[in-house]
Motif scaffolding. Structure first.
Motif, mmCIF file in Angstrom:
data_model
loop_
_atom_site.group_PDB
_atom_site.id
_atom_site.type_symbol
_atom_site.label_atom_id
_atom_site.label_comp_id
_atom_site.label_asym_id
_atom_site.label_seq_id
_atom_site.Cartn_x
_atom_site.Cartn_y
_atom_site.Cartn_z
ATOM 1 N N TYR A 67 36.274 -25.434 -14.232
ATOM 2 C CA TYR A 67 37.513 -26.167 -14.473
ATOM 3 C C TYR A 67 37.472 -26.705 -15.911
ATOM 4 O O TYR A 67 37.349 -27.901 -16.163
ATOM 5 N N ALA A 68 37.583 -25.820 -16.880
ATOM 6 C CA ALA A 68 37.438 -26.201 -18.285
ATOM 7 C C ALA A 68 38.021 -25.107 -19.158
ATOM 8 O O ALA A 68 38.282 -23.989 -18.688
ATOM 9 N N THR A 69 38.212 -25.420 -20.437
ATOM 10 C CA THR A 69 38.676 -24.386 -21.367
ATOM 11 C C THR A 69 37.538 -23.467 -21.774
ATOM 12 O O THR A 69 37.763 -22.303 -22.102
ATOM 13 N N HIS A 70 36.300 -23.990 -21.775
ATOM 14 C CA HIS A 70 35.124 -23.218 -22.136
ATOM 15 C C HIS A 70 34.004 -23.539 -21.147
ATOM 16 O O HIS A 70 33.906 -24.668 -20.650
ATOM 17 N N CYS A 71 33.156 -22.560 -20.914
ATOM 18 C CA CYS A 71 32.076 -22.734 -19.941
ATOM 19 C C CYS A 71 30.808 -22.111 -20.500
ATOM 20 O O CYS A 71 30.828 -20.983 -21.017
ATOM 21 N N LEU A 72 29.705 -22.854 -20.430
ATOM 22 C CA LEU A 72 28.396 -22.367 -20.862
ATOM 23 C C LEU A 72 27.687 -21.790 -19.643
ATOM 24 O O LEU A 72 27.501 -22.484 -18.635
ATOM 25 N N LEU A 73 27.268 -20.522 -19.748
ATOM 26 C CA LEU A 73 26.758 -19.803 -18.584
ATOM 27 C C LEU A 73 25.515 -19.000 -18.935
ATOM 28 O O LEU A 73 25.398 -18.485 -20.047
ATOM 29 N N PRO A 74 24.600 -18.838 -17.975
ATOM 30 C CA PRO A 74 23.474 -17.926 -18.202
ATOM 31 C C PRO A 74 23.987 -16.490 -18.302
ATOM 32 O O PRO A 74 24.772 -16.046 -17.450
ATOM 33 N N ALA A 75 23.548 -15.763 -19.299
ATOM 34 C CA ALA A 75 24.004 -14.386 -19.474
ATOM 35 C C ALA A 75 23.712 -13.536 -18.247
ATOM 36 O O ALA A 75 24.490 -12.639 -17.888
ATOM 37 N N ALA A 76 22.601 -13.824 -17.575
ATOM 38 C CA ALA A 76 22.194 -13.018 -16.425
ATOM 39 C C ALA A 76 23.144 -13.163 -15.236
ATOM 40 O O ALA A 76 23.133 -12.320 -14.338
ATOM 41 N N ARG A 77 23.962 -14.220 -15.225
ATOM 42 C CA ARG A 77 24.840 -14.460 -14.084
ATOM 43 C C ARG A 77 26.234 -13.869 -14.277
ATOM 44 O O ARG A 77 27.084 -13.975 -13.387
ATOM 45 N N LEU A 78 26.482 -13.227 -15.412
ATOM 46 C CA LEU A 78 27.809 -12.699 -15.692
ATOM 47 C C LEU A 78 28.005 -11.324 -15.078
ATOM 48 O O LEU A 78 27.074 -10.517 -14.975
ATOM 49 N N VAL A 79 29.250 -11.069 -14.686
ATOM 50 C CA VAL A 79 29.641 -9.774 -14.143
ATOM 51 C C VAL A 79 30.671 -9.166 -15.091
ATOM 52 O O VAL A 79 31.670 -9.826 -15.420
ATOM 53 N N PRO A 80 30.478 -7.948 -15.567
ATOM 54 C CA PRO A 80 31.473 -7.350 -16.464
ATOM 55 C C PRO A 80 32.772 -7.044 -15.723
ATOM 56 O O PRO A 80 32.756 -6.603 -14.568
ATOM 57 N N VAL A 81 33.890 -7.286 -16.387
ATOM 58 C CA VAL A 81 35.202 -6.967 -15.836
ATOM 59 C C VAL A 81 35.635 -5.627 -16.412
ATOM 60 O O VAL A 81 35.737 -5.473 -17.629
ATOM 61 N N PRO A 82 35.905 -4.641 -15.565
ATOM 62 C CA PRO A 82 36.213 -3.297 -16.079
ATOM 63 C C PRO A 82 37.595 -3.218 -16.709
ATOM 64 O O PRO A 82 38.477 -4.048 -16.433
ATOM 65 N N ASP A 83 37.772 -2.219 -17.551
ATOM 66 C CA ASP A 83 39.094 -1.936 -18.092
ATOM 67 C C ASP A 83 40.053 -1.642 -16.932
ATOM 68 O O ASP A 83 39.666 -1.034 -15.936
ATOM 69 N N GLY A 84 41.273 -2.059 -17.105
ATOM 70 C CA GLY A 84 42.260 -1.827 -16.060
ATOM 71 C C GLY A 84 42.366 -2.949 -15.062
ATOM 72 O O GLY A 84 43.227 -2.910 -14.172
ATOM 73 N N LEU A 85 41.509 -3.958 -15.178
ATOM 74 C CA LEU A 85 41.552 -5.106 -14.281
ATOM 75 C C LEU A 85 41.789 -6.363 -15.108
ATOM 76 O O LEU A 85 41.033 -6.655 -16.038
ATOM 77 N N SER A 86 42.839 -7.103 -14.797
ATOM 78 C CA SER A 86 43.128 -8.328 -15.544
ATOM 79 C C SER A 86 42.101 -9.399 -15.204
ATOM 80 O O SER A 86 41.466 -9.367 -14.145
ATOM 81 N N LEU A 87 41.953 -10.355 -16.104
ATOM 82 C CA LEU A 87 41.010 -11.443 -15.859
ATOM 83 C C LEU A 87 41.444 -12.307 -14.684
ATOM 84 O O LEU A 87 40.604 -12.852 -13.964
ATOM 85 N N THR A 88 42.747 -12.452 -14.472
ATOM 86 C CA THR A 88 43.210 -13.231 -13.320
ATOM 87 C C THR A 88 42.922 -12.496 -12.017
ATOM 88 O O THR A 88 42.456 -13.096 -11.043
ATOM 89 N N ASP A 89 43.170 -11.191 -11.976
ATOM 90 C CA ASP A 89 42.865 -10.435 -10.760
ATOM 91 C C ASP A 89 41.357 -10.381 -10.520
ATOM 92 O O ASP A 89 40.897 -10.356 -9.363
ATOM 93 N N ALA A 90 40.580 -10.359 -11.598
ATOM 94 C CA ALA A 90 39.123 -10.317 -11.435
ATOM 95 C C ALA A 90 38.616 -11.541 -10.704
ATOM 96 O O ALA A 90 37.833 -11.437 -9.750
ATOM 97 N N VAL A 91 39.063 -12.719 -11.131
ATOM 98 C CA VAL A 91 38.576 -13.931 -10.462
ATOM 99 C C VAL A 91 39.201 -14.077 -9.083
ATOM 100 O O VAL A 91 38.569 -14.599 -8.153
ATOM 101 N N ALA A 92 40.432 -13.588 -8.896
ATOM 102 C CA ALA A 92 41.057 -13.651 -7.583
ATOM 103 C C ALA A 92 40.344 -12.759 -6.580
ATOM 104 O O ALA A 92 40.363 -13.021 -5.369
ATOM 105 N N ALA A 93 39.706 -11.690 -7.084
ATOM 106 C CA ALA A 93 39.016 -10.749 -6.203
ATOM 107 C C ALA A 93 37.543 -11.060 -6.028
ATOM 108 O O ALA A 93 36.914 -10.519 -5.115
ATOM 109 N N LEU A 94 36.980 -11.919 -6.862
ATOM 110 C CA LEU A 94 35.524 -12.035 -6.936
ATOM 111 C C LEU A 94 34.913 -12.587 -5.651
ATOM 112 O O LEU A 94 34.340 -11.838 -4.848
#
Length: 317
Positions: free
Chosen positions: A87-114
């Motif tokens: 709940y912020a404009t920016h978030c500090l995260l461990p790189a190992a915990r990130l999931v790549p979002v593929p081309d063709g998928l919006s960032l809003t749909d990505a989090v809605a589907a996660l």
């Protein structure tokens, strides 16, 4: 938030951007998922260290990379779960915990589907995988996870009986793939389930409601059926005497958490990738119920608590 309480404790504060340390990345948040666990943390049901920034699920764009952080670069589109502070404009995260979002998928749909999509995927592939001809009872079939459960189960050839708490949610449940819809707040859903299954009962119950539907849900199962409890929006289920499961026909009962199955970043990325691929290919439909600006987080919590939702609620910083 500085204290536990009602949604009014959620207030926006200006702070400096965090310094990027080794192994971490700084992400500009595009969308943050609003989940039931956020309500529990805000109210103190799930204690957290205060002050606290809620939001364990989000998506965005990498803007800085710390030393030693591998597999990610500035400009990458990513999503994450299980890390607080979304709940912020920016978030500090461990790189190992990130999931790549593929081309063709919006960032809003990505989090809605996660989280919703990964939960539904887990429940229908590893916890209880319905096969062709199985009959499933899906509570909250118009909701975020429930709607995706309907889609996954129907795609596997199962007959899906969905329940909703309001008549106006029935169209959303049907659109998600439910073959039959029951308003459990207006009628005896075990009687209707028995009628729809010619007295046999269902093979599996997927329940995120908890206290209000638990006992009646047991009565819907065939002998040897499986009850999958993965939430408790109506309250925690009372302690269960194992003899109760025997009396309903040697039932199986499990309480599921995604984190117990996906225990490593690699397992998380693998499941997220499967879900994202389904969305991009059109095999899985994402439904966003509503979006709110960051300073309306309290309203977003009120909306989620109302149980009027038909899909995901997002905050858009």
């Amino acid at each position: 938030m500085q204290a536990y309480g009602d949604p009014a404790v959620l207030t926006v504060r200006d702070t400096d951007l965090p310094q990027v340390s080794a192994g971490d990345v700084l992400v500009r948040v595009a969308a943050a998922g609003v989940n039931v666990v956020d309500l529990y943390q805000r109210s103190g049901v799930y204690p957290v260290s205060l002050p606290f920034t809620p939001g364990f699920e989000g998506s965005g764009t990498v803007v800085a990379v710390g030393a030693g952080a591998t597999g990610v670069a500035v400009g990458d589109r990513v999503a994450w779960m299980g890390q607080p502070g979304s709940y912020a404009t920016h978030c500090l995260l461990p790189a190992a915990r990130l999931v790549p979002v593929p081309d063709g998928l919006s960032l809003t749909d990505a989090v809605a589907a996660l989280v919703h999509g990964m939960t539904a995927h887990l429940l229908t592939t590893e916890v209880y995988a319905p096969s062709e001809g199985a009959v499933c009872l899906v509570h909250s079939a118009a909701g975020g996870v429930g709607g995706m459960l309907c889609q996954f189960a129907a795609r596997r050839g199962a007959t899906v009986i969905g329940t909703v708490s309001r008549d106006d949610k029935a169209p959303a449940a049907l659109a998600a793939g439910a073959h039959h819809v029951i308003n459990y707040s207006r009628t005896s859903f075990p009687a209707q389930v028995r009628e729809l299954t010619a007295g046999r009962g269902v093979d599996v119950v997927y329940d995120a409601v908890g206290r209000d539907t638990f006992t009646d849900g047991l009565a819907c199962l065939r002998p040897g059926g499986t009850f999958v409890l993965y939430g408790q929006v109506s309250g925690a289920v009372d302690p269960v005497d194992p003899q109760l499961l025997n009396s309903y026909g040697s039932l199986f009962l499990t309480k599921v958490s995604l984190s117990h199955y996906d225990r490593t970043p690699e397992q998380t990325r693998r499941r997220a990738s499967a879900v994202f691929d389904d969305v991009v290919a059109g095999r899985l439909r994402v439904r966003v119920h509503a979006t709110f600006p960051l300073d309306a987080a309290a309203a977003a919590h009120d909306e989620l608590a109302s149980r009027r939702t038909r899909g995901k609620i997002l905050l858009l910083p």
